[in-house]
Write an enzyme that holds these catalytic residues in place. Structure first.
Site, PDB file in Angstrom:
ATOM      1  N   CYS A  82       0.853  -1.197   0.000  1.00  0.00           N
ATOM      2  CA  CYS A  82       0.000   0.000   0.000  1.00  0.00           C
ATOM      3  C   CYS A  82       0.888   1.246   0.000  1.00  0.00           C
ATOM      4  O   CYS A  82       1.788   1.380   0.833  1.00  0.00           O
ATOM      5  CB  CYS A  82      -0.892  -0.021   1.241  1.00  0.00           C
ATOM      6  N   ASN A  83       0.641   2.166  -0.918  1.00  0.00           N
ATOM      7  CA  ASN A  83       1.451   3.387  -1.012  1.00  0.00           C
ATOM      8  C   ASN A  83       1.398   4.227   0.251  1.00  0.00           C
ATOM      9  O   ASN A  83       2.405   4.810   0.658  1.00  0.00           O
ATOM     10  CB  ASN A  83       1.018   4.230  -2.214  1.00  0.00           C
TER      11      ASN A  83
END
Length: 115
Positions: free
Chosen positions: A9-10
């Site tokens: 997940c960024n």
């Protein structure tokens, strides 16, 4: 300190990069691999509200039909959904001494809270 999330997940990556840059030690809990309990989700909902803990901006939520989305209308249903679909949990969630203190990533909030 524990950071809960999923590694690809960024937003989680930004959070971890910030913690490393500020030399703050943490443990990472990947809830894709390790799962998450209803008790933990209830604790987070108590702090942030279930509407905040449930990630309605992600693909997992958007894949649901409008009817399925509108059926998740309370904390109990949201928690059941998040246990089955951990990608539907807003991330990361940061706990310090077992207490949830941050959700998502905002550099200013991190600096204020952890600085």
């Amino acid at each position: 300190m524990t950071v809960y999330g999923i590694p690809n997940c960024n937003t989680v990556k930004k959070s971890i990069d910030w913690l490393k840059a500020n030399q703050i030690d943490y443990e990472f809990h990947d809830f894709k691999k390790k799962g998450i309990t209803a008790q933990k989700l209830n604790e987070w909902c108590k702090v942030f509200g279930w509407e905040t803990v449930l990630n309605r901006k992600g693909l997992t939520w958007k894949k649901l039909s409008k009817e399925e989305q509108s059926a998740i209308d309370n904390q109990e249903k949201a928690i059941a959904y998040m246990i089955e679909n951990t990608s539907a949990i807003k991330r990361p969630i940061v706990e310090k001494n077992g207490q949830a203190i941050l959700i998502s990533f905002d550099e200013n909030r991190y600096a204020e809270t952890l600085g």
